[in-house]
Scaffold this motif. Sequence first.
Motif, mmCIF file in Angstrom:
data_model
loop_
_atom_site.group_PDB
_atom_site.id
_atom_site.type_symbol
_atom_site.label_atom_id
_atom_site.label_comp_id
_atom_site.label_asym_id
_atom_site.label_seq_id
_atom_site.Cartn_x
_atom_site.Cartn_y
_atom_site.Cartn_z
ATOM 1 N N THR A 23 0.836 -1.200 0.000
ATOM 2 C CA THR A 23 0.000 0.000 0.000
ATOM 3 C C THR A 23 0.869 1.248 0.000
ATOM 4 O O THR A 23 0.521 2.259 -0.621
ATOM 5 C CB THR A 23 -0.958 0.028 1.209
ATOM 6 N N LEU A 24 2.019 1.196 0.697
ATOM 7 C CA LEU A 24 2.927 2.345 0.686
ATOM 8 C C LEU A 24 3.578 2.515 -0.685
ATOM 9 O O LEU A 24 3.757 3.641 -1.163
ATOM 10 C CB LEU A 24 3.988 2.179 1.771
ATOM 11 N N LEU A 25 3.935 1.402 -1.325
ATOM 12 C CA LEU A 25 4.479 1.489 -2.684
ATOM 13 C C LEU A 25 3.449 2.094 -3.630
ATOM 14 O O LEU A 25 3.769 2.967 -4.453
ATOM 15 C CB LEU A 25 4.905 0.105 -3.173
ATOM 16 N N ASN A 26 2.204 1.654 -3.529
ATOM 17 C CA ASN A 26 1.158 2.220 -4.394
ATOM 18 C C ASN A 26 0.934 3.697 -4.088
ATOM 19 O O ASN A 26 0.649 4.496 -4.990
ATOM 20 C CB ASN A 26 -0.141 1.431 -4.223
ATOM 21 N N TYR A 27 1.035 4.053 -2.809
ATOM 22 C CA TYR A 27 0.947 5.468 -2.421
ATOM 23 C C TYR A 27 2.057 6.274 -3.100
ATOM 24 O O TYR A 27 1.820 7.363 -3.646
ATOM 25 C CB TYR A 27 1.051 5.555 -0.898
ATOM 26 N N VAL A 28 3.270 5.741 -3.103
ATOM 27 C CA VAL A 28 4.398 6.415 -3.756
ATOM 28 C C VAL A 28 4.165 6.483 -5.260
ATOM 29 O O VAL A 28 4.388 7.524 -5.899
ATOM 30 C CB VAL A 28 5.715 5.682 -3.432
ATOM 31 N N ASN A 29 3.709 5.379 -5.842
ATOM 32 C CA ASN A 29 3.496 5.348 -7.295
ATOM 33 C C ASN A 29 2.399 6.311 -7.743
ATOM 34 O O ASN A 29 2.374 6.730 -8.899
ATOM 35 C CB ASN A 29 3.147 3.925 -7.743
ATOM 36 N N ASN A 30 1.494 6.658 -6.822
ATOM 37 C CA ASN A 30 0.438 7.633 -7.138
ATOM 38 C C ASN A 30 0.941 9.068 -7.148
ATOM 39 O O ASN A 30 0.276 9.959 -7.679
ATOM 40 C CB ASN A 30 -0.692 7.538 -6.108
ATOM 41 N N ASP A 31 2.091 9.295 -6.525
ATOM 42 C CA ASP A 31 2.557 10.660 -6.305
ATOM 43 C C ASP A 31 3.021 11.276 -7.626
ATOM 44 O O ASP A 31 3.889 10.715 -8.313
ATOM 45 C CB ASP A 31 3.696 10.657 -5.282
ATOM 46 N N THR A 32 2.480 12.415 -7.953
ATOM 47 C CA THR A 32 2.841 13.077 -9.217
ATOM 48 C C THR A 32 4.281 13.583 -9.213
ATOM 49 O O THR A 32 4.834 13.883 -10.273
ATOM 50 C CB THR A 32 1.896 14.263 -9.485
ATOM 51 N N LEU A 33 4.905 13.666 -8.028
ATOM 52 C CA LEU A 33 6.296 14.103 -7.955
ATOM 53 C C LEU A 33 7.283 12.971 -8.216
ATOM 54 O O LEU A 33 8.481 13.218 -8.369
ATOM 55 C CB LEU A 33 6.588 14.717 -6.578
ATOM 56 N N LEU A 34 6.782 11.732 -8.248
ATOM 57 C CA LEU A 34 7.665 10.596 -8.511
ATOM 58 C C LEU A 34 8.082 10.585 -9.970
ATOM 59 O O LEU A 34 7.238 10.636 -10.871
ATOM 60 C CB LEU A 34 6.960 9.282 -8.158
ATOM 61 N N VAL A 35 9.368 10.509 -10.221
ATOM 62 C CA VAL A 35 9.902 10.349 -11.571
ATOM 63 C C VAL A 35 10.248 8.877 -11.743
ATOM 64 O O VAL A 35 11.125 8.357 -11.048
ATOM 65 C CB VAL A 35 11.144 11.233 -11.797
ATOM 66 N N LYS A 36 9.567 8.207 -12.648
ATOM 67 C CA LYS A 36 9.667 6.750 -12.745
ATOM 68 C C LYS A 36 10.862 6.322 -13.586
ATOM 69 O O LYS A 36 10.730 5.730 -14.659
ATOM 70 C CB LYS A 36 8.355 6.176 -13.277
ATOM 71 N N LYS A 37 12.034 6.616 -13.046
ATOM 72 C CA LYS A 37 13.287 6.165 -13.644
ATOM 73 C C LYS A 37 13.877 5.074 -12.755
ATOM 74 O O LYS A 37 14.056 5.286 -11.548
ATOM 75 C CB LYS A 37 14.277 7.323 -13.776
ATOM 76 N N PHE A 38 14.153 3.923 -13.322
ATOM 77 C CA PHE A 38 14.706 2.824 -12.551
ATOM 78 C C PHE A 38 16.057 3.215 -11.965
ATOM 79 O O PHE A 38 16.954 3.659 -12.682
ATOM 80 C CB PHE A 38 14.846 1.586 -13.441
ATOM 81 N N LYS A 39 16.178 3.107 -10.640
ATOM 82 C CA LYS A 39 17.381 3.500 -9.896
ATOM 83 C C LYS A 39 17.663 5.000 -10.009
ATOM 84 O O LYS A 39 18.756 5.452 -9.696
ATOM 85 C CB LYS A 39 18.597 2.678 -10.345
#
Length: 746
Positions: free
Chosen positions: A392-408
Motif C-alpha cells: 500500500t505504501l508502494l502504491n501510495y508512492v506510485n500515485n505521487d505526481t512528484l515521482l519520476v519513474k526512472k529505474f534506480k
Amino acid sequence: MYSEFSTFKYLMARILLFFFAVLFGTSIANAEETIARKWNEALLQAIREDFARPTVHARNLFHVSIALYDSWAIYDTTTSTYLLGKTVNGYICPFNGIDLPPLSQKQNYQEETMSYTAFRLLTHRFSNSPGSSTSIPRFNALFRSLGYDESYTSTDYQNGNPAALGNYLAQHIIDFGLQDGSNEQNDYANRFYAPINNPLVATTEGNNTLDFPNRWQPLALDSFVDQSGNPILGSTPEFLSPEWGSVSPFALRDSNLIVYLRNDNDYFVYHDPGVPPYLDTNSTGGMSEEYKWNFSLVSKWSSHLDPADTTMWDISPASIGNIQNYPTTIAGLRSFYKEKSGGDYGTGWSVNPVTNNPYQPQLVPRADYTRVLAEFWADGPDSETPPGHWFTLLNYVNNDTLLVKKFKGFGPILPDLEWDVKSYFSLAGAMHDAAITAWGCKGWYDYIRPISAIRFMAEKGQSSDPNLPSYHPAGILLDSGFIELVLPGDSLAGSNNEHVNKIKLKAWKGPDYIDDPITDSAGVGWILAGNWWPYQRPTFITPPFAGYVSGHSTYSRAAAEILSLFTGDPFFPGGMGEFYAPKNSFLVFEKGPSRDLTLQWATYRDASDQCSLSRIWGGIHPPADDVPGRLMGIKIGVDAFNESEAYFNNQRTSIDEQQAFNSRFEVYPNPILGNKVFIRSDKLLIGEQVNLQLFSLLGKQISNEVVKVIENNQELSLTTNDLEPGVYVIAISSENWKRTYKVVKN
C-alpha cells in the motif's frame, strides 16, 4: 469489561479505518491504473478478507508478482522470466517459446496474459478463504470488466494465444507452490513443531504456568479474533509458520543458511542473528540482566500511552529519523533506545532535500503519537498484514505526481505498466525472503513474548536488592516511578493486604477499562504486574508466534531498501511521506487520538524505523527482537533488489545455478556411540572440499577436518575421540553453504 457490543464496535471501526485509508492514499483500483495495479489491489483486498497470515500472504504477493512479471517479460526481449522456461528450486517449468506479436499489439498481449495468469492464481489461492464469498466475485468482476472470458481454460499457447499462455503459466505457478515447502496442500499446517510451555491464561493474574522463560508460550483466550477480524476456532491459537524457513526463497542463498536440528527435525535459519538474551533463573548477571532490561523497557514504554499526559513531541522529520547506525550487540541496545522517555536517538533532518526548506515542526501529545503509531503499523491500515502494508505504501508512492519513474533514478522514464510490474516483483521478492528469514528464526529460537516474560518475572518478584521483600534472581528490576513493590496502604494492596510486596507497574491499564472503544480510553496508572497487558485488544493480545526476530522490523527494513534502491532516492517523493489520523476516529480499540495528527517520514528507512518502534509501544516486542530484524532486513532488501535487477537485465537462466540445496544431511549415530560421527548427503558434489568442525556448546573448537568428496553419496566422518559426556555442535560447510547440527555424547 469488553463486551460483544465492543467487539462489534471494533469491527465497525476497522471498516471505517478502511475508508479513511481509501481517502488518504491507499485507494482500490480505478480505471486509470495499470493492469498490474488492478490485480495487485484485488489481491490486497482479498488479503484483508482472509486470515491474518503474514508468511502466507508474503508468499501470495510474491507468486502473484511472478504471475504479473513473467506475463509481461515473455513479450519483452530485454528481460528474462523468473519461472516460465526455467528450473527454480528443483521445479521445471517447460516453455517452447512463442512468436512475438506486432509491436502495436505487445501491451494488449501482455495485459491479457497477465490477467488470465493473475485471475487463475488468485481464484485458486483464495477459494477457501473466509472472505471467498466476496473476493472470488470481485476477481470475476474485474476479469469480466477487462473484457475476458473465464470459461476459456485452454493452456495450448503454441499458436500464440495470450489467454492460453496465461492459463498455462498460472497452472505452473500453482504447481510450483505445491512443492515449495509451504505445505499449501494441507492449508500450511505445521508438520512437527510443538510448544514446550503450557498456555498463559491472559485473563488470570500472573504467569505460573511458564516452565521455560526463554521459550515461546501460547496464549489461552476466551475467544481469538485475528488482525483481519476473523474469529478463530479454539481459544489457544497455534504458532503460525514455525517451519517457514524451509520454504523456497527468492534471493536467499545457502551461504546465508544454517540448518539446526531439534527433536530430529530441521530448522532452516538464514542470516542467523545468534541467540537472544536468556534469563538464568538461578543467578543474576550477564545476559540475564539484558533480558530483564529488554522486557522491562516494554513495560516502561507502556506508560507513554496516557491521553491525559501533557508531554508534547515534535513528530515531524525535523526531529525524528535519520538514523545512520544500529547496535550490533545485545548490550549495545541500551544506548540506542531512550529507556524512560521513549523513542530513539535519531537526529532528524535539517532541511527537506527536495524543497531545500526546513521541515515544519508538528507538535502533538506523545500519547497520541505512540498510540497511533502502534495501531497504524500493527498489521497495515486495513489488515493486509505487514508485507501487504508495504505494497500500500508502494502504491501510495506510485500515485505521487512528484515521482519520476526512472529505474534506480536514472535512464529513461519507464511506462507505468513496466514500472508497476518491476517494482512489485522486487518488493514481493524481498517480502517473501523476509518472511522466510524472520520466521525461520522464530521457529528455531522460539523466543518468549513480553506478556509472558513480564508477568513471569513479576511472579518471581524483584532482583534489584536481596535485602528487600520478594527477592528472586529471576525477578524483575525495580525502577522508581515505573516498577515498584506494592507497600502496605497502597491502593493495590488489597482488602486483606494480599498484594503487599507484589510487583506493580505504571502502564496502560488494559481492556478492562474500556466498555465502548468509541467513547472510552483505558489510560495509564499503577497496576499489578501480573495483570500487565500489551496495547492490544483482548481478543488478540499478541500475534500467535514467537517474538525473535521482529517480523515487522524485518519486513519494513527490507521494503525500505527496495524502495530506496528501485527509485534511486531514499526520500519519499517531495521529501515527505504522510498518513493522516483524524481525531477520535483512528484508534480502533479505544478512543483517540485526542487531536488530528499526521505521521510523517522523510525517507523510507525513517518509516521502517518508526514501524519498529511501534511494536515496542504496542507491547509486542522488546528491543532484542527489533534491531536484529532491521539488520537482517537490510541484507534481504539489497539482495532481493540485486536479484530482481539481474532478471531485468536478462542475466538469469536458472535459479538452480544460483541456489544450492535445502536437502537434509544425515548425521549419525546420534547419540555418539564410538569415536566417529558420520555424515552423508546425496547433494555433495564430487571434487567439493567439505570442512567438518566440532564445537562445545560454549563455542570452543574441539576438532577441524577437511575432506574432499571423491564419489557420489560418499560417507564422511569426523573423529570424536575422548569427548566428555554432553552436547556438542557439528558444523559442516563448503565454500557456498553451511549446516550445523547438535550431537550428544552419553
